[in-house]
Design an enzyme around this catalytic site. Structure first.
Site, PDB file in Angstrom:
ATOM      1  N   ALA A 151      -9.010 -69.054  -8.926  1.00 45.63           N
ATOM      2  CA  ALA A 151      -7.763 -69.365  -9.615  1.00 45.63           C
ATOM      3  C   ALA A 151      -6.698 -68.289  -9.421  1.00 45.63           C
ATOM      4  O   ALA A 151      -5.527 -68.509  -9.707  1.00 45.63           O
ATOM      5  CB  ALA A 151      -8.023 -69.574 -11.105  1.00 45.63           C
ATOM      6  N   GLY A 173     -14.039 -66.900  -4.669  1.00 49.18           N
ATOM      7  CA  GLY A 173     -13.539 -67.662  -3.526  1.00 49.18           C
ATOM      8  C   GLY A 173     -12.918 -66.797  -2.443  1.00 49.18           C
ATOM      9  O   GLY A 173     -12.704 -67.260  -1.318  1.00 49.18           O
ATOM     10  N   ALA A 205       0.496 -88.578  52.739  1.00 50.06           N
ATOM     11  CA  ALA A 205       1.231 -87.605  51.925  1.00 50.06           C
ATOM     12  C   ALA A 205       2.603 -88.155  51.568  1.00 50.06           C
ATOM     13  O   ALA A 205       3.243 -88.836  52.362  1.00 50.06           O
ATOM     14  CB  ALA A 205       1.367 -86.300  52.696  1.00 50.06           C
ATOM     15  N   ARG A 250      -0.408 -60.699  -2.962  1.00 53.15           N
ATOM     16  CA  ARG A 250      -0.291 -59.704  -1.886  1.00 53.15           C
ATOM     17  C   ARG A 250      -0.502 -60.296  -0.486  1.00 53.15           C
ATOM     18  O   ARG A 250      -0.380 -59.580   0.505  1.00 53.15           O
ATOM     19  CB  ARG A 250      -1.279 -58.555  -2.134  1.00 53.15           C
ATOM     20  N   GLN A 257      -8.054 -73.875 -14.332  1.00 54.71           N
ATOM     21  CA  GLN A 257      -7.838 -72.770 -15.268  1.00 54.71           C
ATOM     22  C   GLN A 257      -6.351 -72.455 -15.307  1.00 54.71           C
ATOM     23  O   GLN A 257      -5.813 -71.851 -14.388  1.00 54.71           O
ATOM     24  CB  GLN A 257      -8.622 -71.516 -14.852  1.00 54.71           C
ATOM     25  N   SER A 305      -1.178 -85.310  49.757  1.00 59.44           N
ATOM     26  CA  SER A 305      -0.391 -84.427  48.892  1.00 59.44           C
ATOM     27  C   SER A 305       0.914 -85.070  48.468  1.00 59.44           C
ATOM     28  O   SER A 305       1.457 -85.938  49.156  1.00 59.44           O
ATOM     29  CB  SER A 305      -0.084 -83.135  49.650  1.00 59.44           C
ATOM     30  N   ALA A 318      -2.704 -81.771  46.718  1.00 57.08           N
ATOM     31  CA  ALA A 318      -1.774 -80.953  45.940  1.00 57.08           C
ATOM     32  C   ALA A 318      -0.523 -81.743  45.608  1.00 57.08           C
ATOM     33  O   ALA A 318      -0.022 -82.515  46.425  1.00 57.08           O
ATOM     34  CB  ALA A 318      -1.413 -79.707  46.739  1.00 57.08           C
TER      35      ALA A 318
HETATM   36  C1  UD1 Z   1     -13.184 -58.099 -11.122  1.00 57.49           C
HETATM   37  C2  UD1 Z   1     -14.217 -57.542 -12.075  1.00 57.49           C
HETATM   38  C3  UD1 Z   1     -14.570 -56.123 -11.656  1.00 57.49           C
HETATM   39  C4  UD1 Z   1     -15.063 -56.096 -10.220  1.00 57.49           C
HETATM   40  C5  UD1 Z   1     -14.019 -56.746  -9.302  1.00 57.49           C
HETATM   41  C6  UD1 Z   1     -14.573 -56.911  -7.922  1.00 57.49           C
HETATM   42  C7  UD1 Z   1     -13.820 -58.555 -14.258  1.00 57.49           C
HETATM   43  C8  UD1 Z   1     -13.208 -58.367 -15.591  1.00 57.49           C
HETATM   44  N1  UD1 Z   1     -13.679 -57.543 -13.404  1.00 57.49           N
HETATM   45  O1  UD1 Z   1     -12.025 -57.313 -11.258  1.00 57.49           O
HETATM   46  O2  UD1 Z   1     -15.570 -55.590 -12.511  1.00 57.49           O
HETATM   47  O3  UD1 Z   1     -15.300 -54.767  -9.809  1.00 57.49           O
HETATM   48  O4  UD1 Z   1     -13.675 -58.061  -9.774  1.00 57.49           O
HETATM   49  O5  UD1 Z   1     -13.550 -57.355  -7.071  1.00 57.49           O
HETATM   50  O6  UD1 Z   1     -14.434 -59.570 -14.005  1.00 57.49           O
HETATM   51  N2  UD1 Z   1     -10.004 -65.102 -11.217  1.00 57.49           N
HETATM   52  C9  UD1 Z   1      -9.828 -66.356 -11.767  1.00 57.49           C
HETATM   53  N3  UD1 Z   1      -9.213 -66.459 -12.957  1.00 57.49           N
HETATM   54  C10 UD1 Z   1      -8.770 -65.384 -13.659  1.00 57.49           C
HETATM   55  C11 UD1 Z   1      -8.965 -64.104 -13.099  1.00 57.49           C
HETATM   56  C12 UD1 Z   1      -9.584 -63.984 -11.883  1.00 57.49           C
HETATM   57  O7  UD1 Z   1     -10.203 -67.358 -11.163  1.00 57.49           O
HETATM   58  O8  UD1 Z   1      -8.229 -65.581 -14.754  1.00 57.49           O
HETATM   59  C13 UD1 Z   1     -10.691 -64.987  -9.927  1.00 57.49           C
HETATM   60  C14 UD1 Z   1      -9.806 -64.447  -8.823  1.00 57.49           C
HETATM   61  O9  UD1 Z   1      -9.227 -65.487  -8.080  1.00 57.49           O
HETATM   62  C15 UD1 Z   1     -10.801 -63.666  -7.981  1.00 57.49           C
HETATM   63  C16 UD1 Z   1     -11.854 -63.218  -8.955  1.00 57.49           C
HETATM   64  O10 UD1 Z   1     -11.721 -64.068 -10.088  1.00 57.49           O
HETATM   65  O11 UD1 Z   1     -11.427 -64.486  -7.003  1.00 57.49           O
HETATM   66  C17 UD1 Z   1     -11.671 -61.778  -9.374  1.00 57.49           C
HETATM   67  O12 UD1 Z   1     -10.394 -61.592  -9.877  1.00 57.49           O
HETATM   68  P1  UD1 Z   1      -9.637 -60.227  -9.742  1.00 57.49           P
HETATM   69  O13 UD1 Z   1      -8.364 -60.288 -10.457  1.00 57.49           O
HETATM   70  O14 UD1 Z   1      -9.635 -59.784  -8.318  1.00 57.49           O
HETATM   71  O15 UD1 Z   1     -10.655 -59.286 -10.559  1.00 57.49           O
HETATM   72  P2  UD1 Z   1     -10.509 -57.761 -10.829  1.00 57.49           P
HETATM   73  O16 UD1 Z   1      -9.667 -57.587 -12.018  1.00 57.49           O
HETATM   74  O17 UD1 Z   1     -10.157 -57.088  -9.578  1.00 57.49           O
END
Ligand code: UD1
Ligand code: CA
Length: 455
Positions: free
Chosen positions: A10, A101, A420, A15, A73, A402, A377
């Site tokens: 989600a 994902g 040709a 970036r 979500q 050709s 050719a």
């Molecule tokens: C999370 C972990 C952290 C871990 C890190 C590894 C938590 C609180 N923290 O941190 O401990 O070291 O991943 O990369 O779990 N996502 C959703 N919905 C949300 C938030 C996130 O689907 O509301 C998904 C994102 O798309 C992503 C994954 O969850 O695929 C992780 O989200 P991200 O924001 O990267 O997590 P971090 O805060 O970096």
């Protein structure tokens, strides 16, 4: 044991600086989330659920798979909240495996190891990093037992010094999951519902918490930027090249090969540098691919040689053919055994039977070419009248001189010869010379004009 898999997808992916949702960016020709789905499927889950975000309709559209379940979500209140959205889709007992994902290259073996570690409770996939900045840290007690995970932003200086981090991949007993998620609080530095807090909840209830590790750090690397996408692409290409080498394929340089799909090779296949393989490509025994070739959805028969700078798409090359250098086989090109297609020859939607040759500068489109035909050719099938495409038939043993234009629909009979420069507008009879050409004249005594002297 019932296995649920929840794939978190989600997050926004700001970036990436792209209109394409992050999880749809490709590694080795396949969307990030598709890698995760394929890996998940190899574990035979009873439920496979993707948590997608607001505006993630493109993600759903890109994944029409019948066995996928979807949980929206919106808004995104954290990883714990994300898993909560999937709860109604899950089978009630067994284990729930949480994957990301945007972490595409985790090996199934590693996940099996994690699931094994979760047999008596909860298990977290962790890794030791030289620079753990940004990750949740694994806090262990004096006896080395995992007691909780603390996020970077909530960590004390002492906790920040921990180098063992949470990869985010976790296996949780499903029966406990709903209760633990409902009890989560967002009273933390980011105001989010952290999935990681279920670890402390498990410990508080006496549920064992174990950790498992991947063999390689690359298995748990996520993609948040084009830099990371490019890095993981190289990791994956190196793995593919390694597998090919181990299977006996000769690669001139494993670092200069790109496989964006599936490449199946027989014995003694050799591939020179800078080749790109897309879709499904099959190279039979002893096929030789020269440098700088692109092959997409192609089958190449045993002993065939694809010479440098050739481009083949949706084509079939028979055994012992020679194609290129600088050949182009477009969709529907099918070459029989020992066919030669030379430089600057384009073949589209045509069958060319055994031992026929078009060695230089020709266009063969919408044609049915027999055996042992020689196409000179500069020969062109004029297959398109501006509105419709028409068929050219060239029967066995015909010789096309050709610079001939074959104005389709037209048939060249068996054993016919075209002189040709012929523009063929009516069928050429078999075993006969057909030529359409203005009679050649020479004018004796004719003089070239001479430049007038300047006044
Ligand atoms: C999370 C972990 C952290 C871990 C890190 C590894 C938590 C609180 N923290 O941190 O401990 O070291 O991943 O990369 O779990 N996502 C959703 N919905 C949300 C938030 C996130 O689907 O509301 C998904 C994102 O798309 C992503 C994954 O969850 O695929 C992780 O989200 P991200 O924001 O990267 O997590 P971090 O805060 O970096
Ligand atoms: Ca992340």
């Amino acid at each position: 044991m019932n296995l649920n898999v929840v794939i978190l997808a989600a997050g926004q992916g700001k970036r990436m600086h792209s209109n394409l949702p992050k999880v749809l960016h490709p590694i080795a020709g396949k969307a990030l989330v598709r890698h995760v789905i394929d890996t998940a499927r190899s574990l035979s889950p009873v439920r496979l659920c993707v948590v997608y975000g607001h505006g993630g309709d493109a993600v759903r559209a890109a994944l029409p798979d019948a066995d996928l379940r979807w949980a929206l979500q919106a808004p995104q209140l954290g990883t714990g909240h994300a898993v909560q959205q999937a709860l109604p889709q899950l089978a009630g007992d067994g284990t729930t495996l949480v994957l990301y994902g945007d972490v595409p290259l985790t090996r199934p073996e590693t996940l099996r190891r994690l699931l094994k570690a979760a047999q008596d409770g909860l298990a977290v996939l962790t890794v030791e990093l030289a620079d753990p900045t940004g990750y949740g840290r694994i806090v262990r007690d004096g006896a080395g037992r995992v007691v909780r995970i603390v996020e970077q932003k909530d960590a004390t200086a002492e906790e920040k010094a921990i180098r063992e981090v949470n990869t985010g991949i976790m296996a949780i007993p499903t029966a406990r999951l709903a209760g633990w998620l409902a009890a989560l609080s967002n009273d933390n530095a980011q105001g989010e519902y952290y999935l990681t807090d279920v670890v402390a909840a498990a410990v508080a209830e006496g549920v064992p918490v174990n950790a498992a590790q991947p063999d390689g750090e690359w298995e748990v690397l996520g993609v948040n930027s084009k830099v990371q996408l490019a890095e993981l692409e190289r990791v994956q290409q190196r793995r593919i090249a390694q597998d090919l080498l181990e299977a006996g394929v000769r690669l001139a340089d494993p670092a200069r090969l790109d496989v964006r799909g599936e490449l199946a090779c027989g014995r003694d296949v050799a591939i020179d540098v800078n080749c790109v393989f897309e879709g499904r490509v099959e190279l039979a025994e002893a096929v030789d691919v020269g440098p700088n070739c692109v092959l997409k959805n192609v089958r190449v028969g045993a002993g065939a040689r694809i010479a440098a700078f050739s481009h083949l798409e949706d084509a079939v090359v028979g055994p012992d053919c020679v194609v290129g250098p600088y050949a182009r086989l477009r969709p529907g090109a099918e070459l029989g055994p020992e066919v030669h297609i030379g430089n600057f020859v384009e073949v589209k939607n045509s069958t060319i039977a055994a031992q026929s040759k078009a060695n230089h500068l020709a266009y063969v489109g919408d044609a049915k070419v027999g055996e042992r035909v020689n196409i000179g050719a500069g020969t062109i099938t004029c297959n398109y009248d501006g509105a419709n495409k028409h068929l050219t038939v060239i029967e066995d043993d015909a010789f096309i001189g050709s610079d001939t234009q074959l104005v389709a629909p037209v048939t060249v009979g068996r054993g016919a010869t075209l002189g040709a420069g012929t523009t063929l507008t009516r069928d050429a009879p078999p075993e006969t010379l057909t030529v359409s050409r203005a009679k050649q004249l020479s004018l004796p005594g004719w003089q070239r004009p001479v430049k007038k002297p300047k006044k």
